[in-house]
Scaffold this motif. Structure first.
Motif, mmCIF file in Angstrom:
data_model
loop_
_atom_site.group_PDB
_atom_site.id
_atom_site.type_symbol
_atom_site.label_atom_id
_atom_site.label_comp_id
_atom_site.label_asym_id
_atom_site.label_seq_id
_atom_site.Cartn_x
_atom_site.Cartn_y
_atom_site.Cartn_z
ATOM 1 N N LYS A 135 0.603 -1.160 -0.057
ATOM 2 C CA LYS A 135 -0.113 -0.075 -0.016
ATOM 3 C C LYS A 135 0.769 1.335 -0.040
ATOM 4 C CE LYS A 135 -4.144 -2.127 2.200
ATOM 5 N NZ LYS A 135 -4.404 -2.686 3.692
ATOM 6 N N GLU A 136 2.011 1.315 0.711
ATOM 7 C CA GLU A 136 2.959 2.226 0.836
ATOM 8 C C GLU A 136 3.536 2.904 -0.476
ATOM 9 O OE1 GLU A 136 3.664 4.324 3.536
ATOM 10 O OE2 GLU A 136 2.303 3.345 4.784
ATOM 11 N N ILE A 137 3.922 1.824 -1.177
ATOM 12 C CA ILE A 137 4.729 2.106 -2.592
ATOM 13 C C ILE A 137 3.826 2.267 -3.824
ATOM 14 C CG2 ILE A 137 6.576 1.017 -4.056
ATOM 15 C CD1 ILE A 137 7.524 -0.738 -1.885
ATOM 16 N N ASN A 138 4.149 3.397 -4.438
ATOM 17 C CA ASN A 138 3.164 3.877 -5.594
ATOM 18 C C ASN A 138 4.008 4.471 -6.726
ATOM 19 O OD1 ASN A 138 3.395 6.783 -5.075
ATOM 20 N ND2 ASN A 138 2.004 6.377 -3.332
ATOM 21 N N GLU A 139 3.680 4.834 -7.556
ATOM 22 C CA GLU A 139 4.348 5.037 -8.997
ATOM 23 C C GLU A 139 5.092 6.607 -8.653
ATOM 24 O OE1 GLU A 139 3.934 6.097 -13.624
ATOM 25 O OE2 GLU A 139 2.139 5.979 -12.528
ATOM 26 N N LYS A 140 4.202 7.250 -7.855
ATOM 27 C CA LYS A 140 4.859 8.675 -7.716
ATOM 28 C C LYS A 140 6.014 8.872 -6.785
ATOM 29 C CE LYS A 140 0.492 11.397 -8.701
ATOM 30 N NZ LYS A 140 -0.498 10.644 -8.926
ATOM 31 N N ASN A 141 6.009 7.766 -5.412
ATOM 32 C CA ASN A 141 6.911 7.941 -4.582
ATOM 33 C C ASN A 141 8.105 6.882 -4.595
ATOM 34 O OD1 ASN A 141 6.110 5.459 -3.687
ATOM 35 N ND2 ASN A 141 5.050 6.336 -1.820
ATOM 36 N N ILE A 142 7.952 5.995 -5.825
ATOM 37 C CA ILE A 142 9.056 4.731 -5.569
ATOM 38 C C ILE A 142 10.363 5.470 -5.827
ATOM 39 C CG2 ILE A 142 8.778 4.407 -8.041
ATOM 40 C CD1 ILE A 142 9.518 1.517 -7.412
ATOM 41 N N GLU A 143 10.486 6.542 -6.425
ATOM 42 C CA GLU A 143 11.906 7.197 -6.905
ATOM 43 C C GLU A 143 12.418 7.862 -5.527
ATOM 44 O OE1 GLU A 143 13.791 10.523 -9.710
ATOM 45 O OE2 GLU A 143 11.924 9.816 -10.355
ATOM 46 N N GLU A 144 11.616 8.441 -4.806
ATOM 47 C CA GLU A 144 12.141 9.093 -3.495
ATOM 48 C C GLU A 144 12.516 7.934 -2.550
ATOM 49 O OE1 GLU A 144 12.854 12.086 -2.872
ATOM 50 O OE2 GLU A 144 12.430 12.397 -4.950
ATOM 51 N N ILE A 145 11.738 6.978 -2.593
ATOM 52 C CA ILE A 145 12.018 5.746 -1.695
ATOM 53 C C ILE A 145 13.175 5.143 -2.081
ATOM 54 C CG2 ILE A 145 11.259 3.390 -1.162
ATOM 55 C CD1 ILE A 145 8.421 4.403 -1.502
ATOM 56 N N LEU A 146 13.579 5.202 -3.216
ATOM 57 C CA LEU A 146 14.804 4.595 -3.762
ATOM 58 C C LEU A 146 16.055 5.559 -3.488
ATOM 59 C CD1 LEU A 146 13.837 2.825 -7.127
ATOM 60 C CD2 LEU A 146 14.751 1.604 -5.190
ATOM 61 N N LYS A 147 15.791 6.629 -3.509
ATOM 62 C CA LYS A 147 16.840 7.811 -3.469
ATOM 63 C C LYS A 147 17.386 7.600 -1.834
ATOM 64 C CE LYS A 147 16.218 11.155 -7.029
ATOM 65 N NZ LYS A 147 15.457 12.398 -7.240
ATOM 66 N N GLU A 148 16.302 7.369 -1.097
ATOM 67 C CA GLU A 148 16.586 7.207 0.485
ATOM 68 C C GLU A 148 17.408 5.968 0.623
ATOM 69 O OE1 GLU A 148 15.803 9.072 3.378
ATOM 70 O OE2 GLU A 148 15.494 10.633 1.870
ATOM 71 N N ALA A 149 16.694 4.763 -0.004
ATOM 72 C CA ALA A 149 17.249 3.605 0.134
ATOM 73 C C ALA A 149 18.843 3.598 -0.439
ATOM 74 C CB ALA A 149 16.224 2.448 -0.625
ATOM 75 N N ILE A 150 19.266 4.339 -1.197
ATOM 76 C CA ILE A 150 20.589 3.894 -1.704
ATOM 77 C C ILE A 150 21.697 5.156 -1.063
ATOM 78 C CG2 ILE A 150 19.958 3.219 -4.115
ATOM 79 C CD1 ILE A 150 20.770 5.943 -5.138
ATOM 80 N N GLU A 151 20.946 6.122 -0.416
ATOM 81 C CA GLU A 151 21.804 7.370 0.251
ATOM 82 C C GLU A 151 23.200 6.713 1.070
ATOM 83 O OE1 GLU A 151 22.600 11.052 -0.305
ATOM 84 O OE2 GLU A 151 20.936 10.220 -1.129
ATOM 85 N N ARG A 152 22.746 5.660 1.678
ATOM 86 C CA ARG A 152 23.894 5.255 2.628
ATOM 87 C C ARG A 152 24.616 3.930 2.176
ATOM 88 N NH1 ARG A 152 20.185 7.487 5.213
ATOM 89 N NH2 ARG A 152 20.371 9.017 6.542
ATOM 90 N N THR A 153 24.702 3.826 0.779
ATOM 91 C CA THR A 153 24.899 2.487 0.416
ATOM 92 C C THR A 153 26.176 2.754 -0.272
ATOM 93 O OG1 THR A 153 23.985 2.821 -1.799
ATOM 94 C CG2 THR A 153 22.758 1.352 -0.165
ATOM 95 N N ASP A 154 27.149 1.768 -0.183
ATOM 96 C CA ASP A 154 28.463 1.712 -0.737
ATOM 97 C C ASP A 154 28.499 1.954 -2.564
ATOM 98 O OD1 ASP A 154 30.660 1.581 0.518
ATOM 99 O OD2 ASP A 154 31.222 -0.523 0.272
ATOM 100 N N VAL A 155 27.227 1.484 -3.019
ATOM 101 C CA VAL A 155 27.161 1.725 -4.355
ATOM 102 C C VAL A 155 27.166 2.985 -5.043
ATOM 103 C CG1 VAL A 155 24.613 1.177 -4.487
ATOM 104 C CG2 VAL A 155 26.060 0.731 -6.543
#
Length: 866
Positions: A713-733
Motif C-alpha cells: 500500500k505504501e509504494i506507488n508510482e509517484k513515490n518509488i523514486e524518492e523511496i529508492l533515493k532514500e534506500a541508496i543514500e547510505r550505500t556503498d554503491v
C-alpha cells in the motif's frame, strides 16, 4: 524537430552512373553486383544526405559507407585537387575494429591505385590515418604534417583532436562522419560522443554528413536522432535493410531430462565436443570470464588428443591487449578450432571464418543473441548458425523465447542515457579550451545533442557553477577549471595547464580495481574480489570467498571488512556482477507465454494439444516442448503460474526465518529497484535482519516482522523514486558510483603533471569529497548524477515505475500464497546465493530432490481433492 525520412532502394544503374570509371572497375573486379545495403546507402551518401543504416552482420555496411567517400576522393585525386585536410572521419567504439577498417581501406585504395597506374591515370595519394589511444607521439607528429584524408578514430580520440592546439585546424571542413557500431553506444560513451559530434558540426565550416552503421536495432527513430541531433533544419534517412538472411538457430539440452539427470555437466562437454568436431571453427560464448577459463580447461582435459593446446583459446577483457590481438589474428588465419569468450567478441570486428556459434546459457536479449550468432556466416550469402546450450529449466524457457524473437525479428530496444552531468562537465571544459563562448551559444549547442535536448537551464548553470569553482572545494584540491563572467555571460578556460589536464583525463569508462577482503578488527587478509562485484553488494550481504562464507560489514578505501559467517546463507553469488541482465522486452515476452500456458492448463487442454502449441509458438522440437510442458505443469499443479497479469508472492518459513518470494519476471535491473524499495519500506515498518536476493525472474526478502500488505500500500508510482533515493543514500554503491562520476567530471584527476593516481587513491579522495559535497549541498550536480546513474543506468527505474503503475491500475493483480517449500519457479532464485558453496553435482541432486518433493505434494493435493 529533426525530420526523419525513410530511405528507398535505388537501382544499380543509378549507382553505376555516379561511380568514377576506376572505382567502378575496382568494385566489379571484387563483387558481382551491388548488395541490398549498397542500393539503400551509396546514393544518399553521395547526395550528402544523413543516413542511418541498420542491417544484419555481414550485410556489407562498412563498404556501403565508404564507397561514395572513396569515389569522391578519387574524383578529386584525379583532378589533383586533394587538399591537406581531413575529408572524412570514421569513428568506432572499438580499437580493434579501427585496426580492422584500416586494413579494409588501405587494401582497396592500393588496388584502385594499381588500376589507375595501368590505365595511365595519375592520382594524388589518398591518405588514411589511424588515431587511437595507442597512436605513438611520432605517428601523431607525422599526421600533423601530412593529415589523413580519411581519419579512423575512437570517440575519445575524436574529442581529444577537437581540443588539440594544432591538429584541429585540419578538421575545419570535414565533409563526412561515419559512426559505426551505434548499437553499442547506449551508455555514457554514447552521451559523450553525441556532444563531440555537435562540437565537430560547430568546428567544421560545412555540415559533416552523418552516416550511422548498426546491427539490427530498435527504435531506429531514436538512434537516428542520436546520430544527427535535434534541430529544425536537420533531416535524416533511415534504412532498415532486411536481407532475409536465414538464421539457423536451435536450443539444445545435453540430456533428455534436465531435472533428473545428474550427469548433465559432463554430457554438456560431450555435446560441445560433438558440435566442435562437426565444424571448422567454433566460437563459444559464456556469460562470465570465470566460465570462459573453466570451459577452455575442461575441454583441454577431457579431449586432450582431439583439442590440443594450439587449437583452443580463451578471449576476454581481463587478458592483455597483445594476447587478445594474437587470438584475433589466429582466428583470421583459420589456425584455431575453438575460441571461448565472455562478451569480448560480440561486436563487429571481422574475425575470419566461423561456422558455428555456441551460447552457453541465455544471452539475455534477442539483439545480443543476433549479434553473437552473426559472428558466424559473416559473409553476405552465408547462413549464420547458432546453438543455445541450456542446463536448467528457466534458461530453457528464456532461450526458447529469445529464439522466437530472433525468428520473428523482434528486436529489444536500446535507450541512451540523458542529461549525464559528469559527461557534460568534461565536455564543457573541453569546449572552453577550444575558444571563449557566450553562455547562450554554449547552451544552445549542447541542447542540439539528443542526449541533452531535455537539459534544463538550472542543470546547465549548476555545472557551470561547479566548473567555475563556486562551490568552494579548493581545500579539497578541486579547483575551478573555467572562468565565467556573470555580466558579459562569457565562459573560457582557466589556467595554463587546462589543455594538458583535459587531454590526460578525458574519457568515460571508469577504472576498476580489486578490493582487499579483510577480517574486521584484525586486518587479517583473506583475498580479493572484483570492484564491480562489491558495487553489487550491500552491507549485511553474505558472500563466498575461497569456499568460506563472509558477512559484509563496512568498507574503507579499497578494503572490505568482513566477519566469518557460519549460520546465514549466502545472498549473492560471486559471478553476479558479470551476469548480463535480462532485457525488459524479452521478460515481457516470457510473461506473455506464461499466461498462454496457464490458460491452456486451466482449460484442461490435452497434453498433445499443448505440446503442439509450444512447438509452433516457440519453433522448438518435441523433446524441448515436452521439457517446457513438464515444468509448467509442475508449477501449475503445485501452486499457480505467475504471468503478465498476476504478480505472485510466496510466503514460507525456513529454519525459523520468514521468506517472501516475489515472482517479478522483469529482468534484474527492474528487480534491483523493486527489491530495494520493498526491502527499505519493510525495514521502516519494523522488519528486522532484512536480507534480499535478486535474479532476472524475481527477488526474495527474508527477515522478521515482514509487513508485506502494508508495504504494497505504501509504494506507488509517484513515490518509488524518492523511496529508492532514500534506500541508496547510505550505500556503498552510491559512494563508488560517485567516484566514477567525480573522475568523469574531473573533480578527481587520474593523471596530473605526469603522475597517475591509483584507483585506491581515487577512492579515498572520493570518500572525503562525497562527505564534503553532501554538507555543501545535497543537490550538488555530480552527486545528483551519481544518484541518477544508480537509479537509471544500474537499475531500471523507468520500467520499475511502469510495473508499480500496472499494479496500481489493476492491470497486474497481486496474490500472496503460503507454501511449505518454494515452488518450482522459485528454486533457482533461492539456490543462486548458494552456487559458490554447492558443487554442480550437488546442485543437480538438490533440484532432483526438490522435484520429487513437489511431485509428492502435488500427488497429496490431488488425493485430497478427490
Amino acid at each position: 524537430m529533426t525530420k526523419i525520412l525513410k530511405a528507398r532502394e535505388r537501382n544499380a544503374e543509378e549507382i553505376k552512373k555516379i561511380l568514377h570509371p576506376i572505382v567502378k572497375e575496382w568494385f566489379f573486379s571484387k563483387f558481382k553486383e551491388f548488395s541490398l545495403t549498397q542500393k539503400y546507402g551509396v546514393l544518399p551518401i553521395w547526395e550528402r544526405k544523413n543516413i542511418l543504416i541498420s542491417a544484419e552482420t555481414g550485410g556489407t555496411k562498412t563498404l556501403t559507407a565508404f564507397l561514395s567517400i572513396l569515389n569522391y576522393l578519387v574524383h578529386l585525386a584525379e583532378k589533383q585537387k586533394l587538399e591537406d585536410k581531413v575529408y572524412a572521419v570514421y569513428t568506432s567504439p572499438l580499437k580493434a575494429l579501427s585496426n580492422d577498417i584500416h586494413k579494409n581501406l588501405i587494401e582497396p585504395l592500393k588496388e584502385i591505385e594499381e588500376i589507375a597506374e595501368k590505365k595511365g591515370v595519375k592520382l594524388q595519394k589518398i591518405r588514411v590515418g589511424l588515431r587511437t589511444g595507442d597512436t605513438t607521439p611520432s605517428e601523431r607528429t607525422k599526421m600533423l604534417k601530412n593529415p589523413p584524408h580519411i581519419l579512423i578514430t575512437t570517440p575519445e580520440s575524436l574529442a581529444i583532436i577537437l581540443s588539440s592546439k594544432n591538429f584541429v585546424k585540419h578538421m575545419n571542413s570535414v565533409e563526412f562522419c561515419i559512426v559505426d557500431e551505434i548499437h553499442s553506444l547506449d551508455n555514457k560513451r554514447g552521451a559523450h560522443l553525441s556532444l563531440t559530434l555537435e562540437r565537430l558540426n560547430e568546428i567544421s565550416s560545412q555540415w559533416p554528413v552523418k552516416i550511422g552503421l548498426s546491427a539490427t536495432i530498435e527504435p531506429m527513430e531514436e538512434v537516428a536522432l542520436f546520430l544527427v541531433g535535434i534541430d529544425n533544419s536537420r533531416k535524416i534517412e533511415i534504412a532498415r535493410v532486411v536481407l532475409n538472411k536465414k538464421i539457423d538457430v536451435e536450443v539444445l539440452t545435453p540430456v533428455k531430462n534436465i531435472i533428473e539427470d545428474e550427469e548433465i555437466h559432463h554430457k554438456m562437454y560431450e555435446l560441445i565436443y560433438k558440435l566442435v568436431k562437426q565444424h571448422k571453427t567454433t566460437l563459444i560464448f559464456t556469460n562470465t570470464r570465470s566460465a570462459t577459463e573453466r570451459v577452455v580447461n575442461f575441454l583441454k582435459e577431457k579431449f586432450p588428443t582431439e583439442i590440443g593446446e594450439e587449437d583452443i583459446a580463451a578471449h576476454h577483457s581481463s587478458l592483455s591487449k597483445k594476447h587478445r590481438f594474437e587470438i584475433e589474428e589466429k582466428l583470421r588465419q583459420g589456425k584455431l578450432k575453438v575460441v571461448v569468450c565472455s562478451t569480448s567478441l560480440e561486436l563487429g570486428i571481422d574475425i575470419g571464418y566461423i561456422d558455428l556459434v555456441i551460447m552457453l546459457g541465455s544471452p539475455k536479449s534477442s539483439s545480443r543473441a543476433l549479434q553473437r550468432i552473426g559472428r558466424s556466416g559473416h559473409k553476405l550469402h552465408e547462413i549464420p548458425k547458432g546453438r543455445f546450450i541450456v542446463l536448467d529449466r528457466d534458461d530453457l524457457v528464456e532461450c526458447c523465447i529469445i529464439q522466437k524473437e530472433i525468428t520473428e525479428r523482434k528486436i529489444n530496444k536500446i535507450k541512451f542515457p540523458k542529461n549525464c552531468l559528469d559527461v557534460l562537465s568534461q565536455q564543457i571544459f573541453g569546449m572552453a579550451i577550444h575558444k571563449v563562448w557566450h553562455e547562450e551559444e554554449l547552451f544552445n549547442l549542447i541542447k542540439k545533442s539528443y542526449c541533452y535536448h531535455e537539459l534544463t537551464r538550472k542543470d546547465f548553470l549548476d555545472v557551470i557553477s561547479y566548473l567555475s569553482g563556486e562551490y568552494s572545494l579548493e581545500k579539497n584540491h578541486v579547483y575551478g577549471k573555467i572562468w565565467y563572467d556573470p555580466k558579459t555571460k562569457q565562459i573560457g578556460k582557466r589556467g595554463k595547464l587546462a589543455r594538458v589536464i583535459y587531454l590526460t583525463n578525458l574519457g568515460t569508462i571508469p577504472e576498476e580495481s580489486y578490493i582487499n577482503v579483510k577480517i574486521a578488527g584484525s586486518d587479517e587478509f583473506i583475498g580479493v574480489i572484483d570492484e564491480t562485484f562489491l558495487s553489487r553488494m550491500k552491507q549485511g550481504d553474505v558472500f563466498v570467498l575461497g569456499g568460506k562464507k563472509y558477512l559484509y560489514r563496512y568498507t574503507r578505501g579499497m578494503n572490505l571488512y568482513v566477519t566469518p559467517e557460519i549460520k546465514r546463507n549466502p545472498t549473492i553469488p560471486s559471478w553476479f556482477s558479470e551476469m548480463l541482465p535480462l532485457s525488459f522486452d524479452s521478460a515481457l515476452e516470457i510473461n506473455k507465454f506464461r499466461k498462454l500456458m496457464r490458460k491452456k492448463l486451466e482449460l484442461g487442454h490435452s497434453k498433445e494439444k499443448i505440446l503442439n502449441f509450444i512447438k509452433s509458438y516457440l519453433y522448438v522440437p518435441k523433446e524441448t516442448a515436452e521439457a517446457i510442458y513438464n515444468y509448467f505443469l509442475e508449477q501449475h499443479s503445485f501452486l499457480e503460474i505467475p504471468h503478465e497479469n498476476l504478480f505472485l508472492i510466496e510466503k514460507f518459513n525456513d529454519q525459523g526465518k520468514k521468506y517472501l518470494i516475489f515472482h517479478s519476471l522483469y529482468g534484474r535491473r527492474v528487480n534491483d529497484a523493486l527489491s530495494r524499495a520493498f526491502g527499505y519500506v519493510i525495514g521502516l515498518l519494523g522488519g528486522r535482519d532484512i536480507e534480499i536476493g535478486i535474479s532476472d525472474n524475481g527477488f526474495y526478502i527474508s527477515g522478521e516482522k515482514m509487513m508485506i500488505n502494508r508495504a504494497l500500500k505504501e509504494i506507488n508510482e509517484k513515490n518509488i523514486e524518492e523511496i529508492l533515493k532514500e534506500a541508496i543514500e547510505r550505500t556503498d554503491v552510491l559512494v563508488r558510483r560517485f567516484r566514477h562520476c567525480a573522475v568523469r567530471a574531473l573533480m578527481i584527476l587520474r593523471s596530473y603533471k605526469g603522475k597517475s593516481k591509483s584507483v585506491g587513491r581515487q577512492q579515498l579522495k572520493s570518500h572525503f569529497l562525497f562527505s564534503t559535497v553532501k554538507k555543501i549541498s545535497k543537490e550538488f550536480p555530480i552527486l545528483r548524477e551519481a544518484r541518477r546513474e544508480v537509479l537509471e543506468d544500474l537499475m531500471d527505474l523507468e520500467n520499475a515505475k511502469k510495473v508499480i503503475s500496472w499494479i496500481e491500475k489493476g492491470k497486474i493483480k497481486v496474490k500472496i500464497l503460503d507454501t511449505e517449500i518454494p515452488s518450482p519457479f522459485a528454486l533457482n532464485l533461492i539456490l543462486q546465493g548458494h552456487s559458490d558453496l554447492i558443487r554442480i553435482e550437488d546442485k543437480q541432486a538438490f533440484l532432483k530432490r526438490m522435484h520429487e518433493l513437489h511431485l509428492q505434494k502435488i500427488l497429496k493435493k490431488a488425493e485430497e481433492n478427490e
